[in-house]
Design a protein around this motif. Structure first.
Motif, PDB file in Angstrom:
ATOM      1  N   UNK A   1      55.280 110.093   9.986  1.00 28.64           N
ATOM      2  CA  UNK A   1      56.648 109.657   9.700  1.00 28.64           C
ATOM      3  C   UNK A   1      56.715 108.691   8.531  1.00 28.64           C
ATOM      4  N   UNK A   2      55.563 108.302   7.959  1.00 32.92           N
ATOM      5  CA  UNK A   2      55.547 107.361   6.831  1.00 32.92           C
ATOM      6  C   UNK A   2      55.493 108.100   5.491  1.00 32.92           C
ATOM      7  N   UNK A   3      55.633 107.345   4.416  1.00 38.06           N
ATOM      8  CA  UNK A   3      55.331 107.899   3.094  1.00 38.06           C
ATOM      9  C   UNK A   3      53.836 108.195   3.069  1.00 38.06           C
ATOM     10  N   UNK A   4      53.470 109.321   2.516  1.00 40.96           N
ATOM     11  CA  UNK A   4      52.082 109.760   2.625  1.00 40.96           C
ATOM     12  C   UNK A   4      51.143 109.062   1.652  1.00 40.96           C
ATOM     13  N   UNK A   5      51.685 108.528   0.549  1.00 43.06           N
ATOM     14  CA  UNK A   5      50.828 107.869  -0.433  1.00 43.06           C
ATOM     15  C   UNK A   5      51.640 106.834  -1.192  1.00 43.06           C
ATOM     16  N   UNK A   6      50.950 106.069  -2.034  1.00 45.09           N
ATOM     17  CA  UNK A   6      51.610 105.035  -2.833  1.00 45.09           C
ATOM     18  C   UNK A   6      52.632 105.630  -3.788  1.00 45.09           C
ATOM     19  N   UNK A   7      52.342 106.818  -4.303  1.00 50.79           N
ATOM     20  CA  UNK A   7      53.276 107.447  -5.237  1.00 50.79           C
ATOM     21  C   UNK A   7      54.600 107.769  -4.547  1.00 50.79           C
ATOM     22  N   UNK A   8      54.538 108.281  -3.328  1.00 50.79           N
ATOM     23  CA  UNK A   8      55.759 108.569  -2.579  1.00 50.79           C
ATOM     24  C   UNK A   8      56.544 107.286  -2.293  1.00 50.79           C
ATOM     25  N   UNK A   9      55.829 106.248  -1.907  1.00 53.30           N
ATOM     26  CA  UNK A   9      56.489 104.974  -1.618  1.00 53.30           C
ATOM     27  C   UNK A   9      57.086 104.368  -2.880  1.00 53.30           C
ATOM     28  N   UNK A  10      56.375 104.505  -4.008  1.00 51.04           N
ATOM     29  CA  UNK A  10      56.883 103.985  -5.274  1.00 51.04           C
ATOM     30  C   UNK A  10      58.195 104.665  -5.655  1.00 51.04           C
ATOM     31  N   UNK A  11      58.270 105.972  -5.472  1.00 48.42           N
ATOM     32  CA  UNK A  11      59.513 106.692  -5.763  1.00 48.42           C
ATOM     33  C   UNK A  11      60.660 106.158  -4.913  1.00 48.42           C
ATOM     34  N   UNK A  12      60.377 105.871  -3.644  1.00 46.92           N
ATOM     35  CA  UNK A  12      61.421 105.362  -2.754  1.00 46.92           C
ATOM     36  C   UNK A  12      61.882 103.974  -3.173  1.00 46.92           C
ATOM     37  N   UNK A  13      60.940 103.115  -3.548  1.00 42.31           N
ATOM     38  CA  UNK A  13      61.295 101.763  -3.979  1.00 42.31           C
ATOM     39  C   UNK A  13      62.110 101.815  -5.273  1.00 42.31           C
ATOM     40  N   UNK A  14      61.691 102.659  -6.202  1.00 43.38           N
ATOM     41  CA  UNK A  14      62.409 102.785  -7.472  1.00 43.38           C
ATOM     42  C   UNK A  14      63.830 103.286  -7.247  1.00 43.38           C
ATOM     43  N   UNK A  15      64.021 104.132  -6.252  1.00 42.43           N
ATOM     44  CA  UNK A  15      65.352 104.686  -5.990  1.00 42.43           C
ATOM     45  C   UNK A  15      66.334 103.633  -5.511  1.00 42.43           C
ATOM     46  N   UNK A  16      65.841 102.465  -5.102  1.00 38.28           N
ATOM     47  CA  UNK A  16      66.729 101.401  -4.649  1.00 38.28           C
ATOM     48  C   UNK A  16      67.510 100.779  -5.796  1.00 38.28           C
ATOM     49  N   UNK A  17      67.016 100.956  -7.016  1.00 34.98           N
ATOM     50  CA  UNK A  17      67.684 100.366  -8.176  1.00 34.98           C
ATOM     51  C   UNK A  17      68.856 101.234  -8.609  1.00 34.98           C
ATOM     52  N   UNK A  18      69.952 100.629  -9.055  1.00 33.21           N
ATOM     53  CA  UNK A  18      71.101 101.412  -9.519  1.00 33.21           C
ATOM     54  C   UNK A  18      70.705 102.312 -10.671  1.00 33.21           C
ATOM     55  N   UNK A  19      71.182 103.533 -10.654  1.00 34.53           N
ATOM     56  CA  UNK A  19      70.866 104.492 -11.707  1.00 34.53           C
ATOM     57  C   UNK A  19      71.996 104.532 -12.720  1.00 34.53           C
TER      58      UNK A  19
END
Length: 613
Positions: free
Chosen positions: A262-280
């Motif tokens: 149920x977690x992000x599988x790797x740092x790259x997946x988690x990084x994408x999620x964190x980056x998505x928190x920023x306004x686009x």
């Protein structure tokens, strides 16, 4: 081992840094090198059971190879200098990191803001994208194993868990010990370990769990050992103790879910999620029309010896890896054009230069004499600024999936149309910076060396003052403009071809790219213009110093504009783009497509900039 002891006639022990159940850590000096630089020696204690010595040796050698590989590929992981075994004890000699661990920043009772934690997660996950990209699990992520390096403020990851496998074998001699036990040994720190790691079956997402717990610690100020868990589901209970947005809470909750699937599988997946928190920013998909391109050509002047069809540069005698090499810009020595930015006329001159092309081994295979047009800006007191004319065109931005050592943030590749502009022939020098700003912050002094130790805000302030002085609107290049100008029509990793050497670029020559040989490591900047330029007549676009761009940092090109403009979020984003690599980094970081970021107020001895009109 005692203070003053010298290992292998090279590593002199200065003091003990720490001691644990499986070994000790010492600060030492490498007396075999000039100035006797500091290093760290880790000693794993001798096993009382000779039957497990062979197993320890295998684990030790395996771990050493992992650390060699990681340290050479990421400058935020300490380099491993040596590993050896003497009298049943094992030694690792690693790079000394001058800094403090995050326990000085994250501790009980202190609560960080959401934006601060987002920034911290980006810094940590950036390093772990490299680690996880090699299928390596750290297994002991906690504040004490994350160092904030003094010289640049970056996070450095230390103390990889696999070393502790050996230590566990060495002290666990009660009962039968077999090699398989080492592979499944429970390694980690209470509070940061997920259930599968406690069971001796860690995965990449086990590290994600620990990083998520670290984020919760920073947000709540609650020590991970004291965090409550739902007795029915095993999920961490933390949301009611932190003031964060729902989106942020969802991301962190997914990082620390009880079941690893149920977690992000790797740092790259988690990084994408964190980056998505920023306004686009709004997506700008409008491409430059043929009418606009022809209009641009009108102000570029009739001296440009290029044809633009459908936004693409056409020129004969192409070489492999070159979309639109600039063989000639003008046969006129000087022309008068009117800039759209100002009513002042620009007096264009022509300069001739030589470019080179190399084969995969770095051997020069071709030399070409080319021309480019430029104008000279007078900064006073004999100091000038040369601005080179860059024609409009369309290019493929980013790197192909098969390019060696590429990062996922260099894609997806896309066609970008860039309008014509002027850019500095060189990065801004110390003499130029001092002429405009009245000071020189550079570490490596020299009037013709690039100014470094300047933040993004410093670079923007320079552009503002330069504009006020000259009456023309100077700025930093957009990321797209920078890559277009760097490539100068090429599609290879470097504008020289498939690789580079230290005869062509100032970078850390201890590292190589492709089949090129090792070279020199100068350990400082060099004067601008010392190395051959690209086909646009621009110098040092690879190496020497990183160059600030206008853009905010985004983890990939999804939604990025295709008209050459800067990608800005509009919320005073703290992370800004740098491009080009530097004297301090390996050649892979110097590639035309490589992207990196720093905080806008960070001042580093390898960051500089060049300006655009």
């Amino acid at each position: 081992m005692y203070i003053g002891q010298t290992l292998r006639n090279r590593y002199k022990i200065i003091k003990i840094l720490g001691s644990g159940g499986f070994g000790d850590t010492y600060l030492a000096q490498d007396i075999d090198l000039p100035n006797h630089p500091l290093c760290v020696v880790k000693r794993l204690k001798r096993s009382p059971d000779p039957n497990i010595l062979d197993t320890c040796k295998r684990l030790f050698d395996r771990e050493a190879q992992v650390l060699y590989r990681l340290g050479n590929e990421c400058e935020q992981i300490p380099k491993l200098f040596a590993h050896f075994e003497e009298n049943g004890e094992f030694y690792l000699v690693q790079e000394f990191v001058d800094g403090e661990n995050l326990s000085k920043e994250i501790y009980p009772g202190k609560q960080w803001s959401e934006s601060e934690v987002v920034q911290l997660l980006e810094e940590i996950l950036e390093v772990f994208t490299v680690i996880h990209g090699k299928d390596i699990i750290h297994r002991d992520i906690k504040p004490e194993n994350l160092m904030r390096r003094h010289k640049d403020g970056k996070i450095v990851v230390i103390d990889f868990g696999a070393v502790k496998e050996i230590g566990t074998l060495l002290i666990n001699t009660q009962g039968q010990t077999i090699p398989s036990v080492a592979i499944g040994t429970r390694i980690g720190t209470s509070g940061y370990m997920p259930n599968e790691q406690e069971a001796g079956q860690p995965k990449l997402c086990s590290d994600i769990y620990a990083i998520g717990i670290l984020a919760i610690y920073a947000l709540t100020g609650v020590n991970p050992r004291e965090l409550a868990k739902d007795p029915r589901t095993g999920e961490v209970i933390w949301r009611n103790q932190a003031n964060v947005s729902d989106k942020m809470a969802d991301v962190i909750t997914k990082m620390v879910r009880y079941h690893f699937n149920d977690r992000y599988h790797s740092a790259l997946d988690a990084m994408d999620a964190i980056t998505s928190l920023k306004p686009k920013p709004p997506s700008n998909k409008t491409s430059t029309s043929r009418r606009e391109i022809l209009k641009t050509l009108g102000w570029l002047g009739t001296g440009v010896g290029l044809t633009v069809v459908g936004g693409k540069l056409l020129q004969g005698n192409s070489e492999p890896g070159i979309e639109s090499p600039l063989n000639s810009i003008s046969s006129r020595s000087e022309s008068e054009i009117k800039s759209p930015e100002t009513s002042k006329n620009l007096s264009l001159q022509t300069f001739t230069f030589e470019t080179v092309t190399v084969d995969p081994k770095g051997t020069i295979t071709n030399r070409r004499q080319l021309d480019a047009q430029y104008f000279v800006e007078d900064l006073g007191n004999g100091i000038t600024l040369e601005m080179v004319q860059i024609p409009p065109g369309t290019f493929t931005m980013g790197s192909p999936s098969k390019e060696a050592e590429r990062s996922s943030n260099e894609g997806p590749q896309r066609q970008v149309t860039v309008r014509g502009f002027y850019i500095g022939k060189y990065t801004i020098t110390q003499a130029q910076y001092e002429a405009i700003m009245g000071n020189n912050p550079a570490r490596f002094k020299g009037a013709k060396r690039p100014v470094e130790n300047v933040s993004w805000d410093d670079a923007v302030a320079f552009c503002r003052k330069l504009s006020q002085k000259t009456g023309r609107s100077y700025r930093l290049p957009s990321e797209a403009e920078w890559e277009y100008a760097c490539r100068a029509g090429t599609t290879t990793p470097f504008y020289f071809g498939e690789t580079i050497t230290t005869d062509l670029v100032n970078y850390d020559g201890n590292h190589t790219y492709g089949s090129a040989p090792k070279g020199v490591y100068r350990k400082e900047t060099s004067e601008v213009g010392k190395f051959p330029p690209n086909a646009f007549g621009l110098y040092d676009m690879h190496g020497n110093v990183w160059e600030w761009c206008q853009d905010d940092w985004y983890a990939d090109y999804k939604g990025a504009p295709t008209d050459g403009s800067a990608r800005l979020s509009g919320n005073n984003n703290q992370n800004k783009l740098v491009r080009g690599g530097s004297w301090y980094f390996s050649p892979a970081y110097c590639r035309s497509s490589f992207r990196n970021s720093n905080t806008r107020d960070g001042r580093y001895i390898y960051n500089g900039f060049r300006v655009v009109l």
